[in-house]
Write an enzyme that holds these catalytic residues in place. Structure first.
Site, PDB file in Angstrom:
ATOM      1  N   TYR A  56       0.845  -1.199   0.000  1.00 27.47           N
ATOM      2  CA  TYR A  56       0.000   0.000   0.000  1.00 27.47           C
ATOM      3  C   TYR A  56       0.882   1.251   0.000  1.00 27.47           C
ATOM      4  CZ  TYR A  56      -3.894   3.039   1.508  1.00 27.47           C
ATOM      5  OH  TYR A  56      -4.849   4.033   1.615  1.00 27.47           O
ATOM      6  N   GLY A  95       6.637   0.804  10.050  1.00 28.99           N
ATOM      7  CA  GLY A  95       5.377   0.885   9.322  1.00 28.99           C
ATOM      8  C   GLY A  95       5.349  -0.188   8.259  1.00 28.99           C
ATOM      9  N   CYS A  96       5.373  -1.449   8.687  1.00 21.02           N
ATOM     10  CA  CYS A  96       5.604  -2.568   7.764  1.00 21.02           C
ATOM     11  C   CYS A  96       4.373  -2.967   6.967  1.00 21.02           C
ATOM     12  CB  CYS A  96       6.130  -3.777   8.531  1.00 21.02           C
ATOM     13  SG  CYS A  96       4.970  -4.476   9.741  1.00 21.02           S
ATOM     14  N   GLY A  99       3.411  -6.502   5.275  1.00 19.01           N
ATOM     15  CA  GLY A  99       4.612  -7.319   5.240  1.00 19.01           C
ATOM     16  C   GLY A  99       5.240  -7.537   3.888  1.00 19.01           C
ATOM     17  N   LEU A 118       1.170  -0.064  13.863  1.00 18.04           N
ATOM     18  CA  LEU A 118       0.171   0.244  14.883  1.00 18.04           C
ATOM     19  C   LEU A 118      -1.201  -0.299  14.518  1.00 18.04           C
ATOM     20  CD1 LEU A 118       1.034   3.929  15.896  1.00 18.04           C
ATOM     21  CD2 LEU A 118       1.395   1.852  17.232  1.00 18.04           C
ATOM     22  N   CYS A 286      -6.379  11.875  -5.560  1.00 22.58           N
ATOM     23  CA  CYS A 286      -4.946  11.861  -5.295  1.00 22.58           C
ATOM     24  C   CYS A 286      -4.151  11.645  -6.578  1.00 22.58           C
ATOM     25  CB  CYS A 286      -4.607  10.771  -4.285  1.00 22.58           C
ATOM     26  SG  CYS A 286      -5.077  11.171  -2.590  1.00 22.58           S
TER      27      CYS A 286
END
Length: 336
Positions: A56, A95-96, A99, A118, A286
């Site tokens: 992401y 901020g993985c 994964g 988090l 965006c």
């Protein structure tokens, strides 16, 4: 983690989902609340339109014609090559997400990794993913704030992809101090994140900013590149390389919104029509914003340099694109 795109400043207000009232901005509890709001929508929802590696953040295009799976794998490899990852090195991914980078780095570069997030849904997914892929003995996943990382001078490399938009401009010195603390002397960090298009844009609203603050991404703040480089330097992180990937993020968002629209009914079944429409508008807006230079995306590569001796770095950046081209910069003193 990910992106904010259009939003450069956020006024105090209550979120439409209820309860996100500004108190201590970028405190640990407030940051966790904001991350939960954005990322814990539904893993199945994100799976509908992300790539097969569940990445992401901005992809990396070589021709612009790649599909999203290829672009994201090219991005993962680009980061690993920039960091010059070597087998057995210890990599921290701040901020993985789900994964993707840690999995790629462990499978293709042989690292031992730690990832922090988090997001409770990302944490659960990524823990299960490492078990499923046979990487649990090499990659540890933590539900942890970056300020609570206990290691000191432990990691060889640090990656942070789409994370520092959550940190807040005033907190950037603390954020880079943490990275400097956890890195070994001579260790490298690659910070990948959205930046303001010009120094004057840091505190301004663009079209869509209020919408994103209220419905999508509370408490996000975007710094300009000058601030990033300054605060990294103040933390004894010497900048080696800077790359602007603005068109890459626009193209990534185009892929995402098309994929979301292709899975409209499934998305509505998972999260409801309101959330589906919010996300479709958000990502399309965006994409427009990146094409029109409302925001940029920079990868900044730096090395921890606290001693007077030259820390290890290459003579040139060709190693990022060509195998066997890494040459360590060693002074040739001659007769001096």
């Amino acid at each position: 983690m990910n992106s904010i795109g259009l939003s450069n400043a956020f006024p105090s207000k209550k979120s439409s989902k209820g309860g996100l009232i500004r108190k201590a901005l970028h405190s640990k509890s407030k940051d966790k609340e904001a991350i939960h709001y954005h990322y814990d929508v539904s893993n199945d929802f994100y799976r509908l339109w992300l790539d097969r590696n569940m990445v992401y953040s901005c992809g990396y295009f070589k021709t612009g014609e790649e599909d999203i799976d290829t672009a994201q794998e090219q991005k993962l490899d680009h980061i690993c090559r920039k960091l010059h990852l070597q087998p057995g090195e210890k990599l921290l991914d701040i901020g993985c997400g789900w994964g993707g980078l840690l999995s790629w780095a462990a499978r293709h570069y042989g690292i031992r990794g730690v990832g922090i997030t988090l997001s409770e849904e990302q944490y659960a997914y990524t823990k299960e993913r490492m078990e499923r892929e046979g990487l649990a003995d090499r990659v540890e996943i933590r539900l942890q704030d970056y300020r609570d990382i206990p290691e000191q001078a432990y990691f060889d490399k640090v990656s942070s992809v789409g994370m520092f938009e959550h940190v807040g401009r005033a907190k950037l010195p603390e954020y880079f101090d943490v990275i400097q603390r956890v890195l070994k002397e001579g260790g490298w960090v690659m910070n990948h994140g959205i930046t303001a298009a010009s120094p004057d844009d840091e505190g301004k609203h663009h079209s869509g900013s209020d919408f994103i603050d209220r419905y999508v991404f509370p408490d996000g703040e975007i710094p300009h590149l000058w601030r990033v480089v300054r605060d990294m330097g103040s933390a004894n992180l010497e900048v080696l390389d800077v790359e602007n990937l603005r068109p890459h993020y626009a193209q990534t968002l185009i892929h995402w919104v098309r994929r979301l629209e292709a899975h409209r009914q499934e998305a509505i079944a998972l999260v409801g029509e309101k959330t589906y429409r919010i996300w479709a508008i958000y990502m399309a807006g965006c994409a427009y914003g990146f094409w029109h230079n409302w925001s940029a995306l920079h990868q900044v590569l730096a090395v921890k340099q606290t001693l007077p001796e030259l820390t290890p770095r290459p003579w040139e950046r060709r190693y990022q694109y060509q195998d066997d081209s890494f040459r360590l910069a060693v002074p040739q003193w001659g007769d001096l």
